[in-house]
Design an enzyme around this catalytic site. Structure first.
Site, PDB file in Angstrom:
ATOM      1  N   GLN A  52      57.977  26.823  21.915  1.00 21.57           N
ATOM      2  CA  GLN A  52      57.604  25.416  21.738  1.00 21.57           C
ATOM      3  C   GLN A  52      56.247  25.230  21.056  1.00 21.57           C
ATOM      4  O   GLN A  52      55.784  24.110  20.899  1.00 21.57           O
ATOM      5  CB  GLN A  52      57.659  24.658  23.071  1.00 21.57           C
ATOM      6  CG  GLN A  52      56.550  25.000  24.051  1.00 21.57           C
ATOM      7  CD  GLN A  52      56.803  24.355  25.401  1.00 21.57           C
ATOM      8  OE1 GLN A  52      57.774  24.676  26.097  1.00 21.57           O
ATOM      9  NE2 GLN A  52      55.942  23.428  25.797  1.00 21.57           N
ATOM     10  N   HIS A  92      50.331  18.363  37.920  1.00 23.74           N
ATOM     11  CA  HIS A  92      51.415  19.276  38.309  1.00 23.74           C
ATOM     12  C   HIS A  92      51.664  19.179  39.823  1.00 23.74           C
ATOM     13  O   HIS A  92      52.810  19.134  40.275  1.00 23.74           O
ATOM     14  CB  HIS A  92      51.036  20.734  38.020  1.00 23.74           C
ATOM     15  CG  HIS A  92      50.822  21.050  36.567  1.00 23.74           C
ATOM     16  ND1 HIS A  92      49.596  21.440  36.080  1.00 23.74           N
ATOM     17  CD2 HIS A  92      51.671  21.081  35.520  1.00 23.74           C
ATOM     18  CE1 HIS A  92      49.707  21.689  34.786  1.00 23.74           C
ATOM     19  NE2 HIS A  92      50.954  21.482  34.413  1.00 23.74           N
TER      20      HIS A  92
HETATM   21  P1  AMP Z   1      52.948  21.496  31.396  1.00 23.97           P
HETATM   22  O1  AMP Z   1      52.444  22.588  32.279  1.00 23.97           O
HETATM   23  O2  AMP Z   1      51.885  20.844  30.589  1.00 23.97           O
HETATM   24  O3  AMP Z   1      54.164  21.904  30.595  1.00 23.97           O
HETATM   25  O4  AMP Z   1      53.456  20.351  32.378  1.00 23.97           O
HETATM   26  C1  AMP Z   1      54.421  20.602  33.364  1.00 23.97           C
HETATM   27  C2  AMP Z   1      54.892  19.289  33.923  1.00 23.97           C
HETATM   28  O5  AMP Z   1      53.792  18.593  34.498  1.00 23.97           O
HETATM   29  C3  AMP Z   1      55.486  18.365  32.844  1.00 23.97           C
HETATM   30  O6  AMP Z   1      56.624  17.715  33.363  1.00 23.97           O
HETATM   31  C4  AMP Z   1      54.371  17.405  32.592  1.00 23.97           C
HETATM   32  O7  AMP Z   1      54.794  16.142  32.108  1.00 23.97           O
HETATM   33  C5  AMP Z   1      53.759  17.280  33.959  1.00 23.97           C
HETATM   34  N1  AMP Z   1      52.372  16.799  33.864  1.00 23.97           N
HETATM   35  C6  AMP Z   1      51.389  17.279  33.068  1.00 23.97           C
HETATM   36  N2  AMP Z   1      50.270  16.540  33.203  1.00 23.97           N
HETATM   37  C7  AMP Z   1      50.567  15.558  34.088  1.00 23.97           C
HETATM   38  C8  AMP Z   1      49.829  14.461  34.636  1.00 23.97           C
HETATM   39  N3  AMP Z   1      48.565  14.223  34.303  1.00 23.97           N
HETATM   40  N4  AMP Z   1      50.447  13.659  35.526  1.00 23.97           N
HETATM   41  C9  AMP Z   1      51.742  13.881  35.876  1.00 23.97           C
HETATM   42  N5  AMP Z   1      52.483  14.890  35.389  1.00 23.97           N
HETATM   43  C10 AMP Z   1      51.912  15.716  34.506  1.00 23.97           C
END
Ligand code: AMP
Length: 282
Positions: free
Chosen positions: A61, A37
């Site tokens: 979701q 993030h």
């Molecule tokens: P989430 O909180 O899981 O919904 O993720 C929020 C954003 O962070 C989304 O755009 C994810 O694709 C991105 N994200 C989650 N894990 C990673 C990672 N390991 N590397 C890069 N971006 C990430």
């Protein structure tokens, strides 16, 4: 950093900033922030005058029986991390304000939402597209940042932005990994130490797939090899999908081409993990 909980106030703030010709970078998240993030947030900060991060564990979701209730939530630790990076606004709405009683409008990006993860998480991408659409309407950023870790999600958001005429640039940032290759994820906190170790097989399978594709092995054979590698790890309880796909349609690829998506979704214990890699040959 200001924490804003009310959509109307968030909208007023970004509207005023845009009127003053400030560019706005937006990073939607579900919190439990990790370095994946933070990489998106740092990029948004570099490329915009003002950075808005949202934290919202979006109920629409999560399918029945998924981990909505147990999803990690820790506003205090997340706020500390965000303050340290130095963002201007954290948007932190409550579910009942975004989905009041009688809420009935959903965004469905047809076709690609039903492939890969969509097959195993009914309604997931409808929930994702709906919340991202709502957040885009509230914040109206110039640019929004997403991680390649959720590759299918990035395709769906790009398609929604194109189809619904949003004037927002979508920027996809590389997957950030632990030193052992495991892609960072809020859900990694569900894993026991031995499960975490076993989960590194996912990255190993991606790397092997990449190597084979680069040595011109047929994608269908590469898919078999990837599945064989995963099956050898006894902690993997279920392989939901694993193989070589067309990066645009997400259909399985049989024939050689010059751009491939290798994508994997497995369950280790009750924890569902996904990862992917784009392979380009020139
Ligand atoms: P989430 O909180 O899981 O919904 O993720 C929020 C954003 O962070 C989304 O755009 C994810 O694709 C991105 N994200 C989650 N894990 C990673 C990672 N390991 N590397 C890069 N971006 C990430």
């Amino acid at each position: 950093m200001e924490i804003i909980r009310i959509p109307r106030i968030m909208r007023e703030i970004t509207k005023n900033l845009k009127n003053r010709a400030k560019s706005i970078g937006f990073v939607p998240t579900m919190g439990a922030l990790h370095d994946g993030h933070l990489s998106l947030i740092k990029r948004a900060k570099e490329e915009n005058d003002i950075t808005v991060v949202s934290i919202f564990v979006n109920p629409t979701q999560f399918a029945e029986g998924e981990d909505f209730e147990k999803y990690p939530r820790d506003l205090e630790t997340d706020s500390e991390k965000l303050k340290k990076i130095g963002i201007e606004y954290l948007f932190y709405p409550e579910a009942k304000i975004l989905y009041p009683n009688g809420y009935s409008t959903f965004v469905n990006v047809e076709n690609i939402s039903n492939k890969l993860c969509g097959k195993f998480r009914p309604g997931h991408f409808r929930g994702v597209a709906t919340i991202v659409c709502k957040l885009f309407n509230i914040i109206n950023p110039n640019r929004a940042y997403f991680g390649q870790k959720d590759y299918q999600q990035t395709l769906i958001i790009r398609k929604m932005v194109e189809d619904l005429n949003f004037d927002i640039e979508i920027i996809v940032c590389p997957t950030i990994r632990e030193s052992n290759g495991l892609a960072m994820s809020s859900r990694n906190s569900y894993l026991e130490e031995n499960e975490k170790k076993a989960a590194t097989v996912i990255y190993k399978a991606l790397l092997e797939g990449e190597k084979l594709l680069k040595s011109k092995i047929k994608p269908s054979e590469v898919t078999l090899k990837i599945q064989e590698i995963l099956r050898k790890e006894p902690m993997i309880k279920e392989i939901q999908y694993a193989g070589v796909y067309d990066p645009l349609t997400l259909d399985e690829l049989d024939e050689k081409t010059n751009k491939y998506l290798i994508a994997i979704a497995v369950k280790i214990g009750d924890t569902r993990l996904i990862d992917n890699m784009l392979v380009e040959l020139n």
